[in-house]
Design a protein around this motif. Sequence first.
Motif, short mmCIF file in Angstrom:
data_model
loop_
_atom_site.label_atom_id
_atom_site.label_comp_id
_atom_site.label_asym_id
_atom_site.label_seq_id
_atom_site.Cartn_x
_atom_site.Cartn_y
_atom_site.Cartn_z
N ASP A 150 0.83 -1.20 0.00
CA ASP A 150 0.00 0.00 0.00
C ASP A 150 0.87 1.26 0.00
O ASP A 150 0.59 2.23 -0.71
CB ASP A 150 -0.93 0.00 1.22
CG ASP A 150 -2.02 -1.04 1.11
OD1 ASP A 150 -2.55 -1.47 2.14
OD2 ASP A 150 -2.35 -1.45 -0.04
N ALA A 151 1.94 1.23 0.81
CA ALA A 151 2.87 2.37 0.83
C ALA A 151 3.61 2.47 -0.51
O ALA A 151 3.85 3.57 -1.02
CB ALA A 151 3.87 2.22 1.98
N ARG A 189 1.36 -5.58 -9.72
CA ARG A 189 1.70 -6.93 -10.18
C ARG A 189 2.06 -7.83 -9.00
O ARG A 189 1.65 -8.99 -8.93
CB ARG A 189 2.87 -6.84 -11.16
CG ARG A 189 3.28 -8.19 -11.73
CD ARG A 189 4.39 -8.00 -12.75
NE ARG A 189 5.16 -9.23 -12.88
CZ ARG A 189 6.42 -9.27 -13.24
NH1 ARG A 189 7.07 -8.15 -13.48
NH2 ARG A 189 7.05 -10.41 -13.36
N LEU A 190 2.83 -7.32 -8.05
CA LEU A 190 3.16 -8.09 -6.87
C LEU A 190 1.92 -8.45 -6.06
O LEU A 190 1.83 -9.53 -5.47
CB LEU A 190 4.13 -7.30 -5.97
CG LEU A 190 5.60 -7.29 -6.40
CD1 LEU A 190 6.38 -6.33 -5.52
CD2 LEU A 190 6.19 -8.68 -6.32
N ALA A 191 0.95 -7.53 -6.05
CA ALA A 191 -0.28 -7.76 -5.30
C ALA A 191 -1.24 -8.67 -6.04
O ALA A 191 -2.28 -9.06 -5.50
CB ALA A 191 -0.97 -6.43 -4.99
N TYR A 241 5.16 -12.88 3.30
CA TYR A 241 5.34 -11.68 2.48
C TYR A 241 4.12 -11.38 1.60
O TYR A 241 4.19 -10.53 0.71
CB TYR A 241 6.61 -11.80 1.64
CG TYR A 241 7.84 -11.83 2.50
CD1 TYR A 241 8.45 -13.04 2.84
CD2 TYR A 241 8.36 -10.66 3.04
CE1 TYR A 241 9.55 -13.06 3.67
CE2 TYR A 241 9.47 -10.68 3.88
CZ TYR A 241 10.06 -11.88 4.18
OH TYR A 241 11.15 -11.90 5.02
N GLY A 242 3.00 -12.08 1.84
CA GLY A 242 1.75 -11.76 1.15
C GLY A 242 1.79 -11.95 -0.35
O GLY A 242 1.20 -11.18 -1.10
N LEU A 243 2.47 -13.02 -0.82
CA LEU A 243 2.62 -13.27 -2.25
C LEU A 243 1.52 -14.22 -2.71
O LEU A 243 1.62 -15.44 -2.58
CB LEU A 243 4.00 -13.87 -2.52
CG LEU A 243 5.17 -13.09 -1.90
CD1 LEU A 243 6.48 -13.82 -2.10
CD2 LEU A 243 5.24 -11.68 -2.47
N LYS A 244 0.44 -13.65 -3.28
CA LYS A 244 -0.76 -14.43 -3.57
C LYS A 244 -0.49 -15.60 -4.52
O LYS A 244 -0.96 -16.71 -4.31
CB LYS A 244 -1.83 -13.52 -4.17
CG LYS A 244 -2.40 -12.51 -3.20
CD LYS A 244 -3.47 -11.67 -3.89
CE LYS A 244 -4.04 -10.61 -2.94
NZ LYS A 244 -5.06 -9.79 -3.63
N SER A 259 -8.32 -15.08 -6.38
CA SER A 259 -8.02 -13.68 -6.04
C SER A 259 -6.86 -13.16 -6.88
O SER A 259 -6.72 -11.96 -7.09
CB SER A 259 -7.67 -13.55 -4.56
OG SER A 259 -6.44 -14.18 -4.28
N PHE A 260 -6.02 -14.09 -7.35
CA PHE A 260 -4.85 -13.68 -8.14
C PHE A 260 -5.23 -13.35 -9.58
O PHE A 260 -4.86 -12.33 -10.13
CB PHE A 260 -3.80 -14.79 -8.12
CG PHE A 260 -2.57 -14.48 -8.92
CD1 PHE A 260 -2.26 -15.21 -10.05
CD2 PHE A 260 -1.75 -13.43 -8.54
CE1 PHE A 260 -1.12 -14.90 -10.79
CE2 PHE A 260 -0.61 -13.13 -9.28
CZ PHE A 260 -0.30 -13.87 -10.41
N ILE A 261 -5.99 -14.24 -10.22
CA ILE A 261 -6.47 -13.98 -11.58
C ILE A 261 -7.94 -14.36 -11.63
O ILE A 261 -8.28 -15.54 -11.56
CB ILE A 261 -5.70 -14.82 -12.63
CG1 ILE A 261 -4.20 -14.54 -12.55
CG2 ILE A 261 -6.21 -14.52 -14.02
CD1 ILE A 261 -3.39 -15.40 -13.52
#
Length: 592
Positions: free
Chosen positions: A63-64, A97-99, A279-282, A318-320
């Motif tokens: 978010d930051a 993209r990371l999110a 690290y929240g990597l979906k 949630s990713f695609i």
Amino acid sequence: MYFKFKAYCFLIGFFFIGFQFIWSQDQKVADSLEIIYKKGQTSGIARLELLRNLSFNQVNDLDAYIKYAEELIMLSKAENNFLYLYRGYLQKGNAHRLAGNLDLALENFFMSIDAAIKAEYKEGEGIAKMTVADTYSEMGNSNNASIYYEKAITILRETDNIIALASALLNAGDEAFNTKNYELALQYFEESGALFKEQDYLIGTGYNLGNMGMVYAEQGKDALAKSNINEAIAILEELEDYYAISEYLTYMADIYLKQGNPAASLNYAERSLELAEKYGLKKQISESNLKLAELHEQLGDLPQSYAHYKNHIIYRDSFINLENVASMADMRTNFEVSQKQTEVNLLNQQKRNQLIILGFTGLLLLTLFWYYRNISKEKKRSEDLLLNILPEETARELKKSGKVKAKKFAAVTVMFTDFVGFTRYAESLDPEILVESVNFYFSKFDEIMETYGLEKIKTIGDAYMSAGGLEDPKSDHALRMVKAAFDILEFVKASRIENHNNFTRFDIRIGINTGPVVAGVVGTKKFSYDIWGDSVNIASRMESHSAPGQINIGHTTYNLIKEDYDCECRGKLQVKNRGKMKMYWVHASKNV
């Protein structure tokens, strides 16, 4: 499908702000830069650079990451600075993209391409097209991905950014892997691996080894696969880059499962999921859960298998999601249509403005009369200001053509200085006192640079950067830089003893290195002369491995000054991301 090399790892190239150089993402750097950001004392190019580095280094807070990128985009538009606009859109796209928000990522990457073209920045255009290709690849659109990789590689072969070219080749190899063209994938990896090794670029080498290992795994060459992947994981763990490690760990799980070792396979899969969740990597969370579901099914633990498979579906969706995939085909067309509509609206506004302009014609003529009476004095003032910012030859080129071509220099000596304990003072001192103290030193450093015919490049926070050998026919720039360094040490030492104005006094570290660099001007409204290259990065490392009151130099500089100065070999010291490097303390001159 396996992990893409992150294009944004090298986007910063060589820019710095605050107290550290930025080569790869580092949350600690972001935390320290936030201190400067919250004080709100930067503006212009300095503000854009601050936002750029804040966004880039926000590895733990997406978010930051997006917030700073959006502020960078907003200010770049206000400044009409297309170079930083390109960077802002690129970093915002990388964050999305990371999110896992691939629709938003692609939208921002296309905007980044357009900004790079307007900035006439070929390197940036190539990098942005590579990120578009990466995104299409993650969406499963191999055809579009291959097209954009070829575009990116073609453009980047025309630039001097070897790391960017190697990254595009590496990711093109990924696409070949996705279509099971393993021999083509290895060809791409062999070329990219050689380029990363040539540039001594450790993080690229890590990804290259890991990706080759996964090709070998698919070919049934398990021994080669394990060797490459384990070496890649070791490199990336040292660099604290966990995004790729999670993917590589799932391949290790596959290899051990094929070899009849389910316990080891389960361990690797669980490590992969742990890193991805931390690290929240979906995408990695989805794939790690799928691997664990398969493993627990084979081990007969159906409840655990079901639980992991359920999580795999949740994160996969949630990713695609299907709606985003369906909208991708029209996104570029819609974007271009909106751009045309903007141009039409602008044209209509210009027609309305013409009527208003006629009313001011008389006032304009009076203003022009005054202007031409004072033009000689203003022209002289502007030329003097330009010479304060740019080297003389560069300033002449800018005045003549309106732009400056980047130049390569085979041998330039670069120096960095850094005040010891500055960050601690910055947090507690009144801003005015701190600025006055720093200005006291840097004004004298400027005089010293002028005395020895050296070029001040920039100051950022407490860091002072200078170079010798830029557009200078003399070959003794290494000697002149060392002499200037000793003058700086003497001035700093004397200032600590006398301290007439009761300013805050510091000790100082100095690092020097000599080697090839690229120099050029960045910015459109506010020019900034800068230098880039591995030699600059090594000079920074020399400073960070120096000590208070000491001058630390690299091996190349040592060979140029050893006949004139007593030097003490420190041996080979371990340097982050660089391995071991030979360093020397510089002592007294032999000619005294």
